[in-house]
Design a protein around this motif. Sequence first.
Motif, PDB file in Angstrom:
ATOM      1  N   ILE B 279      29.481  14.482  41.823  1.00  0.00           N
ATOM      2  CA  ILE B 279      28.548  15.699  42.504  1.00  0.00           C
ATOM      3  C   ILE B 279      28.614  15.694  43.875  1.00  0.00           C
ATOM      4  N   CYS B 319      16.208  12.667  35.548  1.00  0.00           N
ATOM      5  CA  CYS B 319      17.688  12.351  35.167  1.00  0.00           C
ATOM      6  C   CYS B 319      17.943  11.693  33.861  1.00  0.00           C
ATOM      7  N   PRO B 320      18.554  12.213  32.902  1.00  0.00           N
ATOM      8  CA  PRO B 320      18.708  11.655  31.511  1.00  0.00           C
ATOM      9  C   PRO B 320      19.319  10.266  31.606  1.00  0.00           C
ATOM     10  N   CYS B 323      20.606   7.839  36.610  1.00  0.00           N
ATOM     11  CA  CYS B 323      21.788   7.291  37.307  1.00  0.00           C
ATOM     12  C   CYS B 323      21.555   7.870  38.844  1.00  0.00           C
ATOM     13  N   CYS B 338      26.750   9.743  34.885  1.00  0.00           N
ATOM     14  CA  CYS B 338      26.115  11.124  35.039  1.00  0.00           C
ATOM     15  C   CYS B 338      26.463  11.768  33.907  1.00  0.00           C
ATOM     16  N   ARG B 340      26.381  15.259  33.243  1.00  0.00           N
ATOM     17  CA  ARG B 340      26.544  16.838  33.614  1.00  0.00           C
ATOM     18  C   ARG B 340      25.430  17.490  33.174  1.00  0.00           C
ATOM     19  N   MET B 342      23.054  19.055  34.648  1.00  0.00           N
ATOM     20  CA  MET B 342      22.550  20.085  35.775  1.00  0.00           C
ATOM     21  C   MET B 342      21.179  20.002  36.512  1.00  0.00           C
ATOM     22  N   HIS B 343      20.481  19.242  35.751  1.00  0.00           N
ATOM     23  CA  HIS B 343      18.956  19.187  36.117  1.00  0.00           C
ATOM     24  C   HIS B 343      19.090  19.125  37.709  1.00  0.00           C
ATOM     25  N   CYS B 344      19.589  18.201  38.301  1.00  0.00           N
ATOM     26  CA  CYS B 344      19.341  17.862  39.851  1.00  0.00           C
ATOM     27  C   CYS B 344      19.956  19.057  40.803  1.00  0.00           C
TER      28      CYS B 344
HETATM   29  S1  SF4 Z   1      23.501  16.041  36.432  1.00  0.00           S
HETATM   30 FE1  SF4 Z   1      22.137  15.113  37.814  1.00  0.00          FE
HETATM   31  S2  SF4 Z   1      20.339  14.617  36.848  1.00  0.00           S
HETATM   32 FE2  SF4 Z   1      22.025  15.068  35.182  1.00  0.00          FE
HETATM   33  S3  SF4 Z   1      22.780  13.374  34.603  1.00  0.00           S
HETATM   34 FE3  SF4 Z   1      23.787  13.763  36.603  1.00  0.00          FE
HETATM   35  S4  SF4 Z   1      22.901  13.070  38.050  1.00  0.00           S
HETATM   36 FE4  SF4 Z   1      21.467  12.876  36.426  1.00  0.00          FE
END
Ligand code: SF4
Lengths: 77, 472
Positions: B279, B319-320, B323, B338, B340, B342-344
């Motif tokens: 990310i 964050c599920p 991480c 992660c 993926r 998308m929450h953050c």
């Molecule tokens: S996208 Fe962001 S919130 Fe989701 S698992 Fe990855 S780091 Fe955590």
Amino acid sequence: MEDIKKAIVEFAESSKKTKFYFKDIEKAVQKVIPDAKMREIKKACTALINDGTLIYFSTGSSTMYGLKGRGMTEDPE
Amino acid sequence: MPFEPKEPQKEIKYSEMRIYTDEELNNYTEEELKNFKIKHDIPDLEELEKGPWPSFVSDAKQGALHRRKLADDRMLIDRDVIEDMLGQLQVSFDEGETHWKHGGIVGVFGYGGGVIGRYSDLPEKYPSIAHFHTIRVNQPASKFYNTDFLRTVCDMWEYRGSGLMNLHGSTGDMVLLGTTTEQLEPIFFELTHELGQDIGGSGSNLRTPSCCIGKARCEYALYDTQALCYELTQYYQDELHRPAFPYKFKFKFDGCPNGCVASIARSDMSFIGTWRDDIRIDQEAVKAYVAGEYVPNAGAHAGRDWGKFDIQKEVIDLCPSKCMAYEDGELKIDNKECVRCMHCINVMPRALKPGKDTGVSILLGAKAPILEGAQMATLIVPFMKAEPPYDNIKEFIEKVWEFWMEEGKNRERLGELMQRFGLPKFLEIIGVPPAPHMVKTPRENPYIFWKEEDVPGGWSRDIKDYRARHKR
Ligand code: SF4
Ligand code: SF4
């Protein structure tokens, strides 16, 4: 192609049923012509649809084939 | 890359194809509508109009009044179709039973799908809906329409059908509801030859593929959903129009894991955009969110005061895979953990972006509960590049179809076949190696078993060597 078409029509004429799933047609053809490929059988079905020998029957969720004029009417029953 | 149509596009002269004048389209007053009663009593349907939402009953009444006031030669099927449809529906409310008969041989020449035969089983009482067939119109990628096109389709349908349509339920297609058998071929001709518009899928075939808005408007899109949807629609025309599958088969395309077309729940083969690398973080922008200079969620939940943005509570703790960390003014992400989700990124879109090495995850086997229960899709391909001409994706699709067409029973969806065979066997057949991503809780789920050939030395052992160390 011609022999597959013939096998399809013979199967459709001799069966007690009037509507067939593609799979049933495939199995019946492969009984007579063991090395007939699925794609060839599908092409033969399409050719028979295009020349008006076979018609589609669809419930909306699944589709079957039948001989035109044999037990298949416009009425769903 | 600019859009390249597969076939030469002819200019469509919409103005020449319009049927009705503005006066004909707006041919009743609000006052007339208020006092309008259809010819059948429909007390239960009228109850439905009283709720807080717009009601299809009210919409249908407008259509009915409109048809009452059109001149006789301005429509080709019965004037009363909408009134009879409502009347028959009231009977179903009274009796708790449907009066529609399913199925039939209606169709258009050469196509095995796209037209769905429906007949009333009360034709004496409701003669105008004795035939009331549905036509599915293949929607454009992401459902972008030109208003001239929509007006022309609406005119055609008012003239040759009931005028009733619903735009975009789960099937995706534009659904035209209710016409007679005689009108099917003329409608097909006008759609395909005049409007350059194909009809969609129904029955045991590939259903009309559908995609999210993708790169057309959404910065999250991780591959071009419209391009892939269009390419596969064109490439698999035969599968779309000439049904030979065991049952229906749906593709849906989500540009990212936000899943705006819910492909994971609604398609036999779901394509979801994803990325392999890390990310991208703009630490300055993170600080600006923390300081309250940027609104979180791009202002999406700004309708009410949620208090000051709290990065710990609203991002890190949610964050599920736990991480993420925010320490000493720096956001850290352990990317290998992660998932993926998308929450953050959704909360802080100015600070976080997905990685740059993007492609699709492919998930298989979702379905609605017709035979067995409803089922979500299972991840089968964790990552694949998604770039034209998409040969890798086509190769995968055809492997899956080959297996399903060979082994699937009549009316067995791919998801049910996968269950019947079991995931390990299914993976082996389509040649995809098992991966922890495929299992929801990899450390608890004994989904994947070792086979003898996977283990150095196999199952056999030297019994003497063993007994040297273990007393009998
Ligand atoms: S996208 Fe962001 S919130 Fe989701 S698992 Fe990855 S780091 Fe955590
Ligand atoms: S699924 Fe993702 S890429 Fe597609 S529209 Fe939704 S947020 Fe955008």
